[in-house]
Design a protein around this motif. Structure first.
Motif, mmCIF file in Angstrom:
data_model
loop_
_atom_site.group_PDB
_atom_site.id
_atom_site.type_symbol
_atom_site.label_atom_id
_atom_site.label_comp_id
_atom_site.label_asym_id
_atom_site.label_seq_id
_atom_site.Cartn_x
_atom_site.Cartn_y
_atom_site.Cartn_z
ATOM 1 N N THR A 323 0.728 -1.097 0.093
ATOM 2 C CA THR A 323 -0.034 0.037 0.130
ATOM 3 C C THR A 323 0.848 1.169 0.107
ATOM 4 N N ALA A 324 0.646 2.100 -1.036
ATOM 5 C CA ALA A 324 1.647 3.309 -1.252
ATOM 6 C C ALA A 324 2.976 3.012 -1.034
ATOM 7 N N ASN A 325 3.308 1.633 -1.780
ATOM 8 C CA ASN A 325 4.548 1.252 -2.042
ATOM 9 C C ASN A 325 5.245 0.828 -0.595
ATOM 10 N N VAL A 326 4.381 0.631 0.450
ATOM 11 C CA VAL A 326 5.006 0.254 1.711
ATOM 12 C C VAL A 326 4.078 -1.138 2.008
ATOM 13 N N PRO A 327 5.054 -2.088 2.284
ATOM 14 C CA PRO A 327 4.374 -3.546 2.714
ATOM 15 C C PRO A 327 3.828 -3.452 4.067
ATOM 16 N N VAL A 328 2.591 -3.987 4.013
ATOM 17 C CA VAL A 328 1.768 -4.005 5.267
ATOM 18 C C VAL A 328 1.996 -5.647 5.426
ATOM 19 N N LEU A 329 2.235 -6.129 6.752
ATOM 20 C CA LEU A 329 2.535 -7.436 7.019
ATOM 21 C C LEU A 329 1.347 -8.071 7.792
ATOM 22 N N ASP A 330 1.053 -9.137 7.741
ATOM 23 C CA ASP A 330 0.271 -9.997 8.554
ATOM 24 C C ASP A 330 0.699 -11.581 8.433
ATOM 25 N N LEU A 331 1.896 -11.560 9.420
ATOM 26 C CA LEU A 331 2.758 -12.907 9.209
ATOM 27 C C LEU A 331 2.759 -13.598 10.753
ATOM 28 N N LYS A 332 3.015 -15.033 10.610
ATOM 29 C CA LYS A 332 3.044 -15.645 11.691
ATOM 30 C C LYS A 332 4.261 -16.368 11.925
ATOM 31 N N LEU A 333 5.088 -16.113 12.964
ATOM 32 C CA LEU A 333 6.430 -16.606 13.291
ATOM 33 C C LEU A 333 6.175 -17.933 14.219
ATOM 34 N N LEU A 334 6.788 -19.105 13.878
ATOM 35 C CA LEU A 334 6.684 -20.243 14.881
ATOM 36 C C LEU A 334 8.149 -20.878 14.920
ATOM 37 N N ALA A 335 8.469 -21.182 16.262
ATOM 38 C CA ALA A 335 9.712 -21.634 16.589
ATOM 39 C C ALA A 335 9.183 -22.847 17.567
ATOM 40 N N GLN A 336 9.552 -24.200 17.285
ATOM 41 C CA GLN A 336 9.333 -25.123 18.206
ATOM 42 C C GLN A 336 10.538 -25.914 18.744
ATOM 43 N N SER A 337 11.203 -25.666 20.041
ATOM 44 C CA SER A 337 12.222 -26.539 20.661
ATOM 45 C C SER A 337 13.465 -26.200 19.900
ATOM 46 N N VAL A 338 13.565 -24.999 19.588
ATOM 47 C CA VAL A 338 14.798 -24.619 18.857
ATOM 48 C C VAL A 338 16.104 -24.565 19.771
ATOM 49 N N PRO A 339 17.094 -25.265 19.385
ATOM 50 C CA PRO A 339 18.213 -25.208 20.406
ATOM 51 C C PRO A 339 18.920 -23.698 20.637
ATOM 52 N N LEU A 340 18.822 -23.589 22.074
ATOM 53 C CA LEU A 340 19.364 -22.254 22.191
ATOM 54 C C LEU A 340 21.045 -21.938 22.253
ATOM 55 N N ASN A 341 21.944 -23.014 21.862
ATOM 56 C CA ASN A 341 23.084 -22.967 21.607
ATOM 57 C C ASN A 341 23.168 -22.473 20.253
ATOM 58 N N ASP A 342 22.407 -22.856 19.251
ATOM 59 C CA ASP A 342 22.559 -22.263 17.758
ATOM 60 C C ASP A 342 21.907 -21.077 17.880
ATOM 61 N N LEU A 343 20.868 -20.916 18.632
ATOM 62 C CA LEU A 343 19.907 -19.559 18.472
ATOM 63 C C LEU A 343 20.747 -18.019 18.817
ATOM 64 N N GLN A 344 21.585 -18.173 19.741
ATOM 65 C CA GLN A 344 22.313 -17.383 20.285
ATOM 66 C C GLN A 344 22.848 -16.330 19.065
ATOM 67 N N ALA A 345 23.263 -17.075 18.043
ATOM 68 C CA ALA A 345 23.717 -16.301 16.816
ATOM 69 C C ALA A 345 22.779 -15.196 16.356
ATOM 70 N N LEU A 346 21.444 -15.581 16.432
ATOM 71 C CA LEU A 346 20.524 -14.745 15.906
ATOM 72 C C LEU A 346 19.868 -13.819 16.958
ATOM 73 N N MET A 347 20.013 -14.127 18.321
ATOM 74 C CA MET A 347 19.272 -13.187 19.322
ATOM 75 C C MET A 347 19.742 -11.878 19.325
ATOM 76 N N PRO A 348 20.925 -11.293 19.112
ATOM 77 C CA PRO A 348 21.199 -10.029 19.017
ATOM 78 C C PRO A 348 20.592 -9.390 17.918
ATOM 79 N N ALA A 349 20.282 -9.925 16.794
ATOM 80 C CA ALA A 349 19.698 -9.462 15.768
ATOM 81 C C ALA A 349 18.229 -9.121 15.884
ATOM 82 N N VAL A 350 17.548 -9.567 16.611
ATOM 83 C CA VAL A 350 16.139 -9.503 16.845
ATOM 84 C C VAL A 350 15.886 -8.654 18.328
#
Length: 538
Positions: A323-350
């Motif tokens: 809309t007006a060249n700007v995306p309007v989002l309606d999304l669903k994020l799902l994570a199930q029993s994700v290992p925290l050891n690997d997830l820590q590389a992504l944690m700062p980004a979010v």
């Protein structure tokens, strides 16, 4: 050899050269200019003008000093396409002897291309090849075909803007295009390469066509896109205010039937920040996706978008609307029993931060969030649960101010977390956590709620039931047990736990236990229990 014979031979050799050199003087190239302008204008449905034409016999082509293709009036008066030099390859024999113009190729040097996208999603090149007087979509439209063996664009510059105008248009420098067997009525192969701001490079190859006679932007195509060292903020794809940044590479396949564009591919992202306020992820992240975009509704469906780093995979699905060249989002994020050891590389980004020098070891994360709104103004709502992890490098017990009144809590720099969960709501005004429930064997059970401001300031209020805390010494446990078992009418409402406030920031939290308030709430009872506990008379 006789002199006369030599003269004849010299003349025989020189005559073709002289004739060839003299042809441009007898053939006025500018006489072909109206015909070329007319054919191009008819084929493109835009007024095309050429400058002075000259004939290069040795190169077998006509050369125009200037080329201009007019803009669709709905998008303004600035020319759509301009170039200082246009080379037109022609068949020389029909041109010289019959004044017949048979075009073989076009080669354009350093053109300036101006692309504009309107608020409703239409492009300024949509009306190429049909004209504004032939927009009746109820009947088929035929094209005045202009087949050409080859079209080449060298070292061009393309600027992509949107309406309403934005501050940072997308700019593609060193644009090179090669088109083979061009035809408005048939598919043809092409290849495009260009430079992006910030040392990025893009390469697109495939087939396109036949050109849609009613909307050139809806022409079918099948292409492979490769991008290297893309900085989406510098390139103008992402608003800097969104707080999103990365250096990425893309390898994707795009197919359009003129109605829908199906795309799937992989993105390799380094130094990724996904949410405003986050820090760059220390390790690269791979993202694979599958999207179907509707050209008519200017909307799309994300059938699967997967963040991958190490052994983890976080899935996002949903829809978006431009809309007006700007995306309007309606999304669903799902994570199930994700290992925290690997997830820590992504944690700062979010934007997920831990106390300085602290890490999580072991355990899993499950999360379920909805994301609604634009990239710069959205609402993220959902819940998370962490299980069976250990916080290493942060001595929680020594950081809790006020707990010394109960003899202190001994946790060391390692704290086991059996479970930690909460409901979360994140907006540009900060985040709010409710129904917090955490079980740390050294500290007991904590419940409560809290907020995080846009600047990262914490304001959490918890009640910690530490009567069975392994980190609290025997004196403190006995004291709280006696206090919690009192039947006095003056028993305070918070006697079942210690009020704890958390302020400061996630990197430097300030944790305070209100033990003094608990004691003041029932001074007489506490005095009696202390006397009994330590064997003293009142």
């Amino acid at each position: 050899m006789k002199k006369s014979v030599k003269i004849v031979l010299a003349a025989a050799i020189a005559l073709p050269v002289v004739v060839a050199a003299a042809i441009p003087f007898f053939v006025n190239a500018n006489t072909f200019r109206p015909k070329i302008e007319s054919r191009l204008s008819t084929a493109l449905s835009r007024k095309v003008t050429l400058g002075n034409l000259s004939l290069s016999l040795t190169k077998g082509r006509l050369e125009a000093d200037d080329l201009t293709i007019a803009e669709d009036p709905k998008f303004g008066q600035t020319p759509f396409f301009t170039a200082k030099l246009l080379h037109i390859g022609v068949q020389m024999k029909p041109l010289i002897f019959h004044h017949e113009l048979l075009i073989r190729s076009f080669e354009v040097d350093a053109p300036q291309i101006h692309l504009i996208r309107a608020e409703d999603g239409t492009w300024n090149f949509s009306t190429l090849s049909h004209g504004t007087d032939r927009l009746d979509t109820t009947r088929p439209t035929s094209l005045p075909d202009l087949p050409v063996d080859r079209i080449i664009i060298k070292d061009g510059n393309a600027t992509i803007e949107t309406l309403p105008s934005q501050k940072n248009p997308q700019v593609y420098d060193h644009l090179n295009v090669t088109v083979e067997h061009f035809s408005l009525a048939q598919p043809f192969p092409f290849r495009v390469s260009a430079s992006l701001p910030g040392d990025g490079k893009v390469d697109v190859s495939g087939t396109v066509g036949p050109i849609n006679p009613q909307d050139a932007a809806s022409t079918a195509f099948d292409t492979q896109v490769k991008i290297q060292h893309l900085d989406p903020v510098t390139a103008g794809y992402v608003d800097p205010a969104a707080g999103v940044s990365t250096i990425a590479g893309l390898d994707a396949h795009f197919v359009s039937d003129g109605t829908n564009v199906t795309s799937n591919g992989k993105v390799h992202a380094e130094h990724l920040i996904i949410l405003k306020g986050g820090k760059a992820a220390p390790l690269p992240l791979d993202l694979s996706y599958q999207i179907v975009h509707s050209l008519k509704s200017n909307s799309g469906q994300v059938s699967d978008l997967v963040f991958q780093t190490g052994a983890i995979a976080i899935h996002i699905k949903g829809n978006y609307q431009l809309t007006a060249n700007v995306p309007v989002l309606d999304l669903k994020l799902l994570a199930q029993s994700v290992p925290l050891n690997d997830l820590q590389a992504l944690m700062p980004a979010v934007g997920v931060k831990l106390p300085n020098n602290a890490t999580l070891k072991g355990g899993t994360l499950s999360a379920d969030f909805t994301i609604k709104g634009s990239p710069t103004d959205n609402v993220i709502v959902g819940s998370y649960e962490i299980k069976n992890t250990t916080l290493v490098g942060y001595d929680i017990g020594s950081k809790i101010a006020g707990i010394a009144a109960l003899g202190g809590i001994k946790t060391g720099d390692t704290a086991v977390i059996d479970v930690s969960r909460a409901n979360v709501r994140i907006t540009k005004s900060g985040s709010e956590s409710t129904k917090i429930y955490s079980v740390l064997p050294a500290l007991g059970v904590s419940t409560g709620s809290g907020t995080v401001s846009p600047s990262g300031q914490l304001n959490f209020h918890l009640i910690s039931k530490v009567t069975n805390a392994k980190g609290l010494n025997k004196v403190g446990i006995n004291l709280l047990t006696k206090m919690n078992s009192t039947s006095d009418a003056a028993k305070p409402s918070n006697a079942s736990g210690i009020p704890i406030t958390i302020t400061g920031t996630a990197e430097e939290p300030v944790i305070t236990a209100d033990v003094n308030g608990l004691m003041k709430g029932n001074a007489a009872t506490i005095k009696k229990k202390l006397s009994k506990l330590f064997g003293k008379k009142e």
